[in-house]
Design a protein around this motif. Structure first.
Motif, PDB file in Angstrom:
ATOM      1  N   LEU A   1       0.827  -1.203   0.000  1.00 36.74           N
ATOM      2  CA  LEU A   1       0.000   0.000   0.000  1.00 36.74           C
ATOM      3  C   LEU A   1       0.864   1.257   0.000  1.00 36.74           C
ATOM      4  CD1 LEU A   1      -2.746   1.268   0.027  1.00 36.74           C
ATOM      5  CD2 LEU A   1      -2.858   0.933   2.508  1.00 36.74           C
ATOM      6  N   LEU A   2       1.981   1.214   0.731  1.00 40.41           N
ATOM      7  CA  LEU A   2       2.882   2.364   0.752  1.00 40.41           C
ATOM      8  C   LEU A   2       3.458   2.609  -0.644  1.00 40.41           C
ATOM      9  CD1 LEU A   2       4.009   4.391   2.831  1.00 40.41           C
ATOM     10  CD2 LEU A   2       5.974   2.875   3.129  1.00 40.41           C
ATOM     11  N   GLY A   3       3.855   1.534  -1.319  1.00 36.76           N
ATOM     12  CA  GLY A   3       4.390   1.672  -2.662  1.00 36.76           C
ATOM     13  C   GLY A   3       3.338   2.152  -3.655  1.00 36.76           C
ATOM     14  N   THR A   4       2.121   1.656  -3.517  1.00 36.67           N
ATOM     15  CA  THR A   4       1.048   2.077  -4.413  1.00 36.67           C
ATOM     16  C   THR A   4       0.720   3.552  -4.214  1.00 36.67           C
ATOM     17  OG1 THR A   4       0.096  -0.146  -4.395  1.00 36.67           O
ATOM     18  CG2 THR A   4      -1.332   1.630  -5.144  1.00 36.67           C
ATOM     19  N   SER A   5       0.734   4.005  -2.970  1.00 31.24           N
ATOM     20  CA  SER A   5       0.451   5.423  -2.710  1.00 31.24           C
ATOM     21  C   SER A   5       1.514   6.322  -3.332  1.00 31.24           C
ATOM     22  CB  SER A   5       0.359   5.678  -1.197  1.00 31.24           C
ATOM     23  OG  SER A   5       1.624   5.544  -0.565  1.00 31.24           O
ATOM     24  N   ARG A   6       2.718   5.806  -3.473  1.00 33.36           N
ATOM     25  CA  ARG A   6       3.806   6.569  -4.089  1.00 33.36           C
ATOM     26  C   ARG A   6       3.723   6.537  -5.617  1.00 33.36           C
ATOM     27  NH1 ARG A   6       8.296   3.544  -2.569  1.00 33.36           N
ATOM     28  NH2 ARG A   6       7.841   2.302  -4.434  1.00 33.36           N
TER      29      ARG A   6
END
Length: 266
Positions: free
Chosen positions: A132-137
């Motif tokens: 999720l952190l990577g997707t938000s980026r």
């Protein structure tokens, strides 16, 4: 209400009433990729029932200008400056999700300025999955869609929803999209990174001496009630109320959240 913070405008909704710092003050702090509007019912009710209200837009969110703060500690420092600029010496803090960490850290930094602390959808550590952190980026719209689904317990609003025919999920999704339009500098990633990196929660919780309320969503999969056990253990004097909602509890169960807050603040 707009106050000047080192030359940068900061906005706080006052609930439709002129702000009076001589009244008991309640400060509402929103979560990631949101703004003051998530507190629409709760803030407006309290503003018309004996309280002064400041539902802030964090920097880079809503009507507050400037870059989004990158740590919970920086957001807490900013909040204290906003309170001073508004003439508030002491206030009750109400925070949801990321906002709950900001409220907690603020109470730790300035215990003499916090009268009560209400933490909604809170947990520590507030870790965000790598996916999720990577997707938000890398794909903010995809992250918005994911979180919007995860944050609600149902695709349809409950029968008690105050807006018949209104899509709670659709409104939440549109708000997050608007935040992206206002601040295209990877706002969601910045917020999520701050939540994920915050490490002072246990120390902050142990330092809190004022009355504390936890409002937890029984169907919350973002910050499940069981994940709040560490914070609850650090604050054994805290009270807990569980509402029949997911993470977006202020929208799914606005009246139940309001009832819990109003009783606590009294």
């Amino acid at each position: 209400m707009i106050v000047d913070i080192h030359g940068v405008p900061a906005y706080a909704y006052t609930g439709g009433k002129a702000f009076d710092p001589d009244l008991p003050t309640v400060v509402f702090i929103h979560g990631a990729q949101n703004d003051h509007s998530v507190w629409a019912l709760q803030s407006r009710y309290l503003a018309h029932h004996g309280y002064s209200v400041l539902a802030v837009d964090l920097p880079g969110h809503g009507r507050s200008k400037g870059a989004a703060k990158r740590t919970v500690e920086e957001m807490a420092d900013w909040l204290l400056v906003v309170l001073a600029a508004a003439g508030v010496t002491r206030a009750a803090l109400v925070g949801h999700s990321m906002g709950s960490l900001i409220a907690l850290e603020t109470a730790h930094k300035a215990p003499d300025r916090v009268t009560k602390l209400a933490l909604l959808g809170s947990t520590f550590p507030m870790k965000v999955s790598d996916a999720l952190l990577g997707t938000s980026r890398d794909n903010e719209q995809a992250a918005i869609d994911m979180v919007n689904i995860f944050s609600h317990s149902s695709m349809a609003q409950k029968p008690s929803c105050p807006g018949p025919g209104f899509s709670v999920m659709g409104g939440a999704r549109r708000l997050m999209q608007r935040m992206s339009q206002i601040n295209p500098e990877q706002l969601f990633y910045t917020d999520f990174f701050a939540c994920n990196a915050y490490a002072n929660g246990e120390i902050a919780a142990q330092s809190v001496g004022c009355p504390v309320l936890f409002v937890l969503g029984a169907k919350d999969v973002m910050t499940p009630p069981k994940s709040a056990k560490g914070l609850l253990a650090a604050m054994p004097h805290a009270k807990t109320i569980t509402v029949d909602a997911g993470h977006a509890m202020m929208q799914e169960q606005p009246d139940a959240v309001l009832d819990a807050l109003a009783a606590f603040l009294r």
